[in-house]
Motif scaffolding. Structure first.
Motif, PDB file in Angstrom:
ATOM      1  N   LEU A   1       0.850  -1.188   0.000  1.00  0.00           N
ATOM      2  CA  LEU A   1       0.000   0.000   0.000  1.00  0.00           C
ATOM      3  C   LEU A   1       0.886   1.239   0.000  1.00  0.00           C
ATOM      4  O   LEU A   1       1.710   1.435   0.899  1.00  0.00           O
ATOM      5  N   LEU A   2       0.734   2.063  -1.027  1.00  0.00           N
ATOM      6  CA  LEU A   2       1.578   3.239  -1.202  1.00  0.00           C
ATOM      7  C   LEU A   2       0.864   4.489  -0.728  1.00  0.00           C
ATOM      8  O   LEU A   2      -0.372   4.570  -0.758  1.00  0.00           O
ATOM      9  N   GLU A   3       1.636   5.468  -0.300  1.00  0.00           N
ATOM     10  CA  GLU A   3       1.134   6.829  -0.173  1.00  0.00           C
ATOM     11  C   GLU A   3       1.473   7.562  -1.463  1.00  0.00           C
ATOM     12  O   GLU A   3       2.375   7.153  -2.208  1.00  0.00           O
ATOM     13  N   VAL A   4       0.772   8.652  -1.724  1.00  0.00           N
ATOM     14  CA  VAL A   4       1.045   9.420  -2.936  1.00  0.00           C
ATOM     15  C   VAL A   4       2.512   9.836  -2.990  1.00  0.00           C
ATOM     16  O   VAL A   4       3.132   9.829  -4.072  1.00  0.00           O
ATOM     17  N   ARG A   5       3.121  10.141  -1.844  1.00  0.00           N
ATOM     18  CA  ARG A   5       4.527  10.544  -1.818  1.00  0.00           C
ATOM     19  C   ARG A   5       5.467   9.407  -2.252  1.00  0.00           C
ATOM     20  O   ARG A   5       6.630   9.662  -2.559  1.00  0.00           O
ATOM     21  N   ASP A   6       4.973   8.165  -2.264  1.00  0.00           N
ATOM     22  CA  ASP A   6       5.788   7.031  -2.702  1.00  0.00           C
ATOM     23  C   ASP A   6       5.777   6.856  -4.214  1.00  0.00           C
ATOM     24  O   ASP A   6       6.599   6.109  -4.756  1.00  0.00           O
ATOM     25  N   LEU A   7       4.848   7.493  -4.900  1.00  0.00           N
ATOM     26  CA  LEU A   7       4.771   7.356  -6.354  1.00  0.00           C
ATOM     27  C   LEU A   7       5.973   8.043  -7.009  1.00  0.00           C
ATOM     28  O   LEU A   7       6.549   8.968  -6.445  1.00  0.00           O
ATOM     29  N   PRO A   8       6.368   7.595  -8.211  1.00  0.00           N
ATOM     30  CA  PRO A   8       7.431   8.311  -8.930  1.00  0.00           C
ATOM     31  C   PRO A   8       7.089   9.788  -9.060  1.00  0.00           C
ATOM     32  O   PRO A   8       5.962  10.145  -9.433  1.00  0.00           O
ATOM     33  N   SER A   9       8.036  10.650  -8.751  1.00  0.00           N
ATOM     34  CA  SER A   9       7.748  12.081  -8.650  1.00  0.00           C
ATOM     35  C   SER A   9       7.354  12.702  -9.986  1.00  0.00           C
ATOM     36  O   SER A   9       6.727  13.763 -10.010  1.00  0.00           O
ATOM     37  N   PHE A  10       7.704  12.059 -11.116  1.00  0.00           N
ATOM     38  CA  PHE A  10       7.339  12.622 -12.413  1.00  0.00           C
ATOM     39  C   PHE A  10       5.823  12.615 -12.617  1.00  0.00           C
ATOM     40  O   PHE A  10       5.298  13.348 -13.462  1.00  0.00           O
ATOM     41  N   ILE A  11       5.102  11.796 -11.861  1.00  0.00           N
ATOM     42  CA  ILE A  11       3.652  11.766 -11.928  1.00  0.00           C
ATOM     43  C   ILE A  11       3.044  12.945 -11.182  1.00  0.00           C
ATOM     44  O   ILE A  11       1.980  13.449 -11.547  1.00  0.00           O
ATOM     45  N   LEU A  12       3.719  13.404 -10.143  1.00  0.00           N
ATOM     46  CA  LEU A  12       3.139  14.374  -9.215  1.00  0.00           C
ATOM     47  C   LEU A  12       3.212  15.804  -9.756  1.00  0.00           C
ATOM     48  O   LEU A  12       4.128  16.143 -10.520  1.00  0.00           O
ATOM     49  N   PRO A  13       2.270  16.655  -9.359  1.00  0.00           N
ATOM     50  CA  PRO A  13       2.320  18.063  -9.788  1.00  0.00           C
ATOM     51  C   PRO A  13       3.636  18.741  -9.428  1.00  0.00           C
ATOM     52  O   PRO A  13       4.131  19.580 -10.188  1.00  0.00           O
ATOM     53  N   SER A  14       4.197  18.377  -8.285  1.00  0.00           N
ATOM     54  CA  SER A  14       5.458  18.985  -7.844  1.00  0.00           C
ATOM     55  C   SER A  14       6.641  18.548  -8.699  1.00  0.00           C
ATOM     56  O   SER A  14       7.708  19.154  -8.644  1.00  0.00           O
ATOM     57  N   GLY A  15       6.468  17.497  -9.496  1.00  0.00           N
ATOM     58  CA  GLY A  15       7.575  16.980 -10.302  1.00  0.00           C
ATOM     59  C   GLY A  15       7.888  17.808 -11.528  1.00  0.00           C
ATOM     60  O   GLY A  15       8.953  17.655 -12.126  1.00  0.00           O
ATOM     61  N   GLY A  16       6.967  18.685 -11.928  1.00  0.00           N
ATOM     62  CA  GLY A  16       7.193  19.512 -13.109  1.00  0.00           C
ATOM     63  C   GLY A  16       6.407  18.998 -14.304  1.00  0.00           C
ATOM     64  O   GLY A  16       6.405  17.803 -14.584  1.00  0.00           O
ATOM     65  N   SER A  17       5.759  19.909 -15.026  1.00  0.00           N
ATOM     66  CA  SER A  17       4.914  19.513 -16.154  1.00  0.00           C
ATOM     67  C   SER A  17       5.725  18.878 -17.278  1.00  0.00           C
ATOM     68  O   SER A  17       5.220  18.021 -18.016  1.00  0.00           O
ATOM     69  N   HIS A  18       6.992  19.278 -17.425  1.00  0.00           N
ATOM     70  CA  HIS A  18       7.808  18.716 -18.505  1.00  0.00           C
ATOM     71  C   HIS A  18       8.093  17.233 -18.268  1.00  0.00           C
ATOM     72  O   HIS A  18       8.144  16.455 -19.217  1.00  0.00           O
ATOM     73  N   PHE A  19       8.278  16.835 -17.005  1.00  0.00           N
ATOM     74  CA  PHE A  19       8.493  15.423 -16.722  1.00  0.00           C
ATOM     75  C   PHE A  19       7.191  14.638 -16.852  1.00  0.00           C
ATOM     76  O   PHE A  19       7.185  13.494 -17.329  1.00  0.00           O
ATOM     77  N   ASN A  20       6.084  15.229 -16.428  1.00  0.00           N
ATOM     78  CA  ASN A  20       4.794  14.577 -16.575  1.00  0.00           C
ATOM     79  C   ASN A  20       4.500  14.320 -18.053  1.00  0.00           C
ATOM     80  O   ASN A  20       4.055  13.225 -18.437  1.00  0.00           O
ATOM     81  N   LYS A  21       4.778  15.321 -18.869  1.00  0.00           N
ATOM     82  CA  LYS A  21       4.572  15.177 -20.309  1.00  0.00           C
ATOM     83  C   LYS A  21       5.483  14.098 -20.889  1.00  0.00           C
ATOM     84  O   LYS A  21       5.062  13.293 -21.736  1.00  0.00           O
ATOM     85  N   LEU A  22       6.731  14.049 -20.421  1.00  0.00           N
ATOM     86  CA  LEU A  22       7.684  13.057 -20.895  1.00  0.00           C
ATOM     87  C   LEU A  22       7.170  11.645 -20.645  1.00  0.00           C
ATOM     88  O   LEU A  22       7.227  10.777 -21.526  1.00  0.00           O
ATOM     89  N   MET A  23       6.652  11.393 -19.434  1.00  0.00           N
ATOM     90  CA  MET A  23       6.206  10.044 -19.104  1.00  0.00           C
ATOM     91  C   MET A  23       4.883   9.699 -19.781  1.00  0.00           C
ATOM     92  O   MET A  23       4.637   8.530 -20.109  1.00  0.00           O
ATOM     93  N   ALA A  24       4.052  10.697 -20.027  1.00  0.00           N
ATOM     94  CA  ALA A  24       2.846  10.459 -20.822  1.00  0.00           C
ATOM     95  C   ALA A  24       3.238  10.043 -22.237  1.00  0.00           C
ATOM     96  O   ALA A  24       2.623   9.144 -22.837  1.00  0.00           O
ATOM     97  N   GLU A  25       4.259  10.693 -22.775  1.00  0.00           N
ATOM     98  CA  GLU A  25       4.747  10.329 -24.110  1.00  0.00           C
ATOM     99  C   GLU A  25       5.366   8.933 -24.096  1.00  0.00           C
ATOM    100  O   GLU A  25       5.243   8.181 -25.087  1.00  0.00           O
ATOM    101  N   PHE A  26       6.027   8.568 -22.996  1.00  0.00           N
ATOM    102  CA  PHE A  26       6.559   7.214 -22.891  1.00  0.00           C
ATOM    103  C   PHE A  26       5.435   6.180 -22.960  1.00  0.00           C
ATOM    104  O   PHE A  26       5.520   5.199 -23.708  1.00  0.00           O
ATOM    105  N   ALA A  27       4.380   6.402 -22.181  1.00  0.00           N
ATOM    106  CA  ALA A  27       3.263   5.453 -22.197  1.00  0.00           C
ATOM    107  C   ALA A  27       2.671   5.349 -23.595  1.00  0.00           C
ATOM    108  O   ALA A  27       2.326   4.260 -24.069  1.00  0.00           O
TER     109      ALA A  27
END
Length: 460
Positions: free
Chosen positions: A172-198
């Motif tokens: 059982l994970l907490e949100v803080r345990d998720l890869p930070s690129f998913i999180l708003p604090s991780g930066g939109s450029h990283f979020n976009k990068l991982m969306a493109e990976f998927a």
């Protein structure tokens, strides 16, 4: 099959010019080496200048199975290459520039890093089958895939780090345990990068991963009906898997900093399982407070240490650390050959940032850990190390002021070296070390997967 050019199978490896991305590719090529298989490692021009003069230069070794090639990232040489700028430039020009390398040779397969998600579409345009070499934990892959493909339920608001997330085959994970690129604090450029990976996975035939079945079996099984992953690791130097301890490391790494080998002589003089090894990888830079806090804890405990701090000025600015070095309690280096360090009998535990390369190396070496993650996949890897692999403890910053405390460092060092659970951690670490060796041995789970992949690309 003959060894002439027309009978060779050529494979193109593509990655960002980062230490932790390049070396898994090189290790993959090393373990995949066959007489009829040839690899070209392509990264950006920036890497040509970053590799130190004293580092291993794989491509200059005529016996190496890997050639080096470089393409432009589209930015001026003096550009600081901030992550958003670099990723956007590669998104725009990377495909055309990489195509120039593809046009020079007949490649049977392209293997891309997950962080160059534009590459699989380029491979498809050239009608070349494509694989991803996932260089993080299977657990991180599962979290990314399930989030971006919306196969599982995640909290609507990921800004609340205390919320829980239940994903198949993970604790059982907490949100803080998720890869930070998913999180708003991780930066939109990283979020976009991982969306493109998927999204790029639709062009990908194989997802190879630097792990082994026995380490993450339940997670691997949980992905079998989604986008299956093929464990072909641990991708580490052969001596960590039981080969001759004196075997040279030449041709297996490209380092951006020259390793300090003096520390190995110092380790030879230390008692068995007496030295704490500390390293937070090639990207993270510890704050002065963190360095002073850890140093004070080591002094209080009277523990010998080998510490990688880059740049060295950060170590030289901390008085307590300099005093301990002068007194002979420990050694500070700017860079070292980590696999050799971890495999040394003097090492008792590893205080680590939980980068996956460091994690897979410590698993292969059989060394317990103090997990101190920071960002990207490191929080979820810390959970795996402690709650799934069972080979360490988690070190946390203070809940009130967010700073690392001396008492917390002392608690963790005691727990993993002398505490009531320390023997079980070391036993479990030894068991995983043996499992890693068996996985890569002839007939082992990873060895069979690697052989099957090579058969696939050599008959296409």
């Amino acid at each position: 099959m003959g060894s002439s050019e027309c009978h060779e199978t050529h494979v193109l490896l593509v990655t960002l010019p980062l230490q932790g991305h390049i070396n898994p590719m090189l290790k993959f090529a090393k373990h995949s080496s066959r007489s009829n298989l040839r690899f070209t490692l392509a990264t950006t021009d920036q890497a040509r200048d970053l590799f130190s003069a004293g580092a291993t230069t794989t491509g200059n070794n005529p016996c190496s199975p890997v050639d080096l090639a470089y393409f432009s990232d589209g930015l001026p040489k003096d550009d600081p290459r901030a992550e958003p700028t670099l990723l956007e430039s590669l998104r725009n020009v990377g495909g055309n520039n990489l195509s120039k390398i593809i046009g020079e040779k007949r490649f049977s397969c392209i293997i891309s890093s997950p962080f160059t998600p534009w590459v699989p579409a380029v491979a498809a345009a050239h009608n070349i089958p494509c694989a991803i070499l996932w260089i993080q934990a299977c657990g991180a892959y599962s979290a990314y895939y399930r989030y971006y493909m919306k196969t599982d339920v995640f909290p609507d608001n990921l800004e609340d780090l205390n919320q829980t997330v239940k994903l198949p085959s993970l604790p059982l994970l907490e949100v803080r345990d998720l890869p930070s690129f998913i999180l708003p604090s991780g930066g939109s450029h990283f979020n976009k990068l991982m969306a493109e990976f998927a999204d790029c996975l639709r062009y990908v035939k194989w997802v190879l991963v630097n792990s082994f079945y026995e380490l993450e079996s339940e997670i691997i099984e949980s992905m079998s009906n989604l986008k299956p992953i093929i464990p072909i690791g641990p991708l580490v130097s052969p001596f960590l898997l039981g080969a001759n301890q004196l075997q040279s490391l030449d041709g297996e790494n490209l380092d951006m900093w020259k390793a300090d080998d003096h520390c190995m002589k110092w380790l030879d003089e230390q008692a068995r399982s007496s030295v704490v090894y500390i390293s937070f990888g090639s990207l993270l830079k510890s704050s002065a407070n963190q360095v002073e806090t850890i140093a004070t804890a080591l002094r209080n405990r009277g523990v010998s240490f080998l510490w990688v701090i880059r740049p060295m000025e950060r170590a030289q600015a901390v008085d307590v650390l300099q005093e301990m070095v002068k007194e002979g309690q420990g050694v500070v280096i700017e860079w070292g050959q980590q696999e050799r360090i971890l495999s040394h009998a003097a090492i008792s535990c590893f205080i680590t940032h939980c980068g996956w390369n460091s994690t897979i190396e410590t698993v292969a070496a059989g060394v317990p850990v103090v997990a101190y993650p920071s960002w990207t996949d490191q929080p979820i890897v810390a959970r795996l190390l402690v709650d799934v692999f069972g080979i360490g403890v988690r070190m946390r910053n203070d809940a009130v002021d967010g700073e690392l405390k001396v008492t917390e460092v002392e608690r963790c060092i005691e727990a993993v070296t002398k505490g009531p659970a320390a023997a079980d951690m070391r036993k479990r670490a030894t068991e995983l070390k043996q499992a890693a060796r068996l996985a890569m041995a002839p007939g082992g789970s990873s060895a069979q997967n690697l052989d099957s992949f090579i058969r696939d690309i050599t008959i296409i």
